[in-house]
Design an enzyme around this catalytic site. Sequence first.
Site, mmCIF file in Angstrom:
data_model
loop_
_atom_site.group_PDB
_atom_site.id
_atom_site.type_symbol
_atom_site.label_atom_id
_atom_site.label_comp_id
_atom_site.label_asym_id
_atom_site.label_seq_id
_atom_site.Cartn_x
_atom_site.Cartn_y
_atom_site.Cartn_z
ATOM 1 N N ASN A 236 0.806 -1.229 0.000
ATOM 2 C CA ASN A 236 0.000 0.000 0.000
ATOM 3 C C ASN A 236 0.837 1.277 0.000
ATOM 4 O O ASN A 236 0.389 2.315 -0.471
ATOM 5 C CB ASN A 236 -0.999 0.006 1.165
ATOM 6 C CG ASN A 236 -0.341 -0.069 2.520
ATOM 7 O OD1 ASN A 236 0.751 -0.611 2.674
ATOM 8 N ND2 ASN A 236 -0.997 0.471 3.527
ATOM 9 N N GLU B 176 5.285 -3.157 12.473
ATOM 10 C CA GLU B 176 4.258 -2.123 12.326
ATOM 11 C C GLU B 176 3.110 -2.790 11.601
ATOM 12 O O GLU B 176 3.244 -3.184 10.440
ATOM 13 C CB GLU B 176 4.795 -0.922 11.550
ATOM 14 C CG GLU B 176 3.953 0.334 11.731
ATOM 15 C CD GLU B 176 2.645 0.308 10.982
ATOM 16 O OE1 GLU B 176 1.573 0.338 11.638
ATOM 17 O OE2 GLU B 176 2.675 0.233 9.744
ATOM 18 N N CYS C 266 -2.975 1.677 6.905
ATOM 19 C CA CYS C 266 -3.068 1.214 8.296
ATOM 20 C C CYS C 266 -3.591 2.321 9.196
ATOM 21 O O CYS C 266 -4.087 2.052 10.289
ATOM 22 C CB CYS C 266 -1.728 0.695 8.793
ATOM 23 S SG CYS C 266 -0.365 1.840 8.572
#
Length: 490
Positions: A147, A245, A279
């Site tokens: 992404n 992450e 995210c």
Amino acid sequence: MKLTHFINGEWLESGHTKEVLNPATGEVLAHVPMADADLVAKAVEGAKTAQKKWAKVPAPKRAQYLYAIGRLMEERKEHLSQVLTKEMGKVIEEGRGEVQEGIDMAYYMAGEGRRLFGETTPSELADKFAMSVRAPIGVVGLITPWNFPVAIATWKSFPAIVAGNTFLWKPATETPMMAYEMAKIFEEVGLPEGVANIVFGSGSEVGTAMIEHPDVKVISFTGSTETGSKVAELGGRHLKKVSLEMGGKNAVIVMDDANLDLAVDGILWSAFGTAGQRCTACSRVIAHKDVKKELETRLLEKMKHLTIGDGTDESVKIGPVINTAALEKIHGYVEIGKQDGATLLAGGEILKDGDLAKGNYYAPTLFTDVPWDSRIAQEEIFGPVVSIIEVSSLDEAIEVNNSVKYGLSSSIFSQDVNTIFTAQRDLDTGIVYVNAGTTGAEIHLPFGGTKGTGNGHRDSGVAALDVYTEWKSVYVDFSGKLQRAQIDTN
């Protein structure tokens, strides 16, 4: 276009390849080679040899390479942005923003070449000097998602470079072209052979081989919480330093005194930018009961004007999702939301009209009257789906925000300073926005979250250096005699 690995300064092919598809049109953009464990081992061997020399290059000299990388990225910004949009799908405006983030990171981390600060402290003994310094760790492994195919890679690779490490980078197989473009830049600026290595392949093959290799000392991973947990488990067995992450279930709180026009703009940008595939995307709106109806009305009106299509078209505001599997997952969650009693106000369908049928497009979707503990309010959907949850107080809003297993980003819209400071203290997330959406991190601050979002490490900012360095304490005794700490202090 056929891509090749970049290993120890060489462009290498390997076995079978996979097609790289444009998610907006379905066309084949490239063929990416898929490495195996043997090729990973070859890359690690070269990186390990290179690191011994690279660590001895003065940090300001290492930083000069980052300045050069940043300048080339600036020169090629439009080209890189177009490549990014075609392979990932985000609209060109966002593509340019992401490339700029990489440029900013190059210059920021280059500045650290003249800092890399340690500490000097007084010794408890006479004629003795005490200090701590940062030391490089060795070969690091970077696993990045599709992404943000360049920004996240620069968050990880640039601090690794300036700190004196070498690295293997495994990009997502959906978006390998940006890694290929960065490899060309690394080569052009003359980065020594073996410092930067790009190895394409699957997570199960290449990712696992990197984690299990004894000479890869650090693994930095960005991706789903499910996969990150497996990375942590496997890395832990091998005593790796692992930086994670992972996912988010981010909320925008809209209080009764909020500027609603501003809140609507913040929600739309956070929820539907990158087609919700961030995210940090807003997937929950926690609305005070006194403004909930008005907020819904304004959101619905503005959603009517969102343009959807190929992100290379400057007029388009929302692009496709990454692939058909993502479409199916998103739509599955929409059906779950309906079954759980939420009210669908807009969207909720795969778009197949005209040219949209060629790509992977999902309608921007808005639910209301969503139970705070329902699946669509608790689980990460990773698409353009937003749930409105009603609350009657700030305390309830904070409780609902903190009820999920993730803790990446949160936001509050309010005009009351007491409300704002209470929220920024009590919201259990690594990032808090005030009168802004949940997305838009700046590279000089730490990026990461709490709970299921991470394991305590941070990308970006000076905090990123903690992932790629070890602390070394140095004591210099110039007394000419043996002095024993804590014993000879009198």
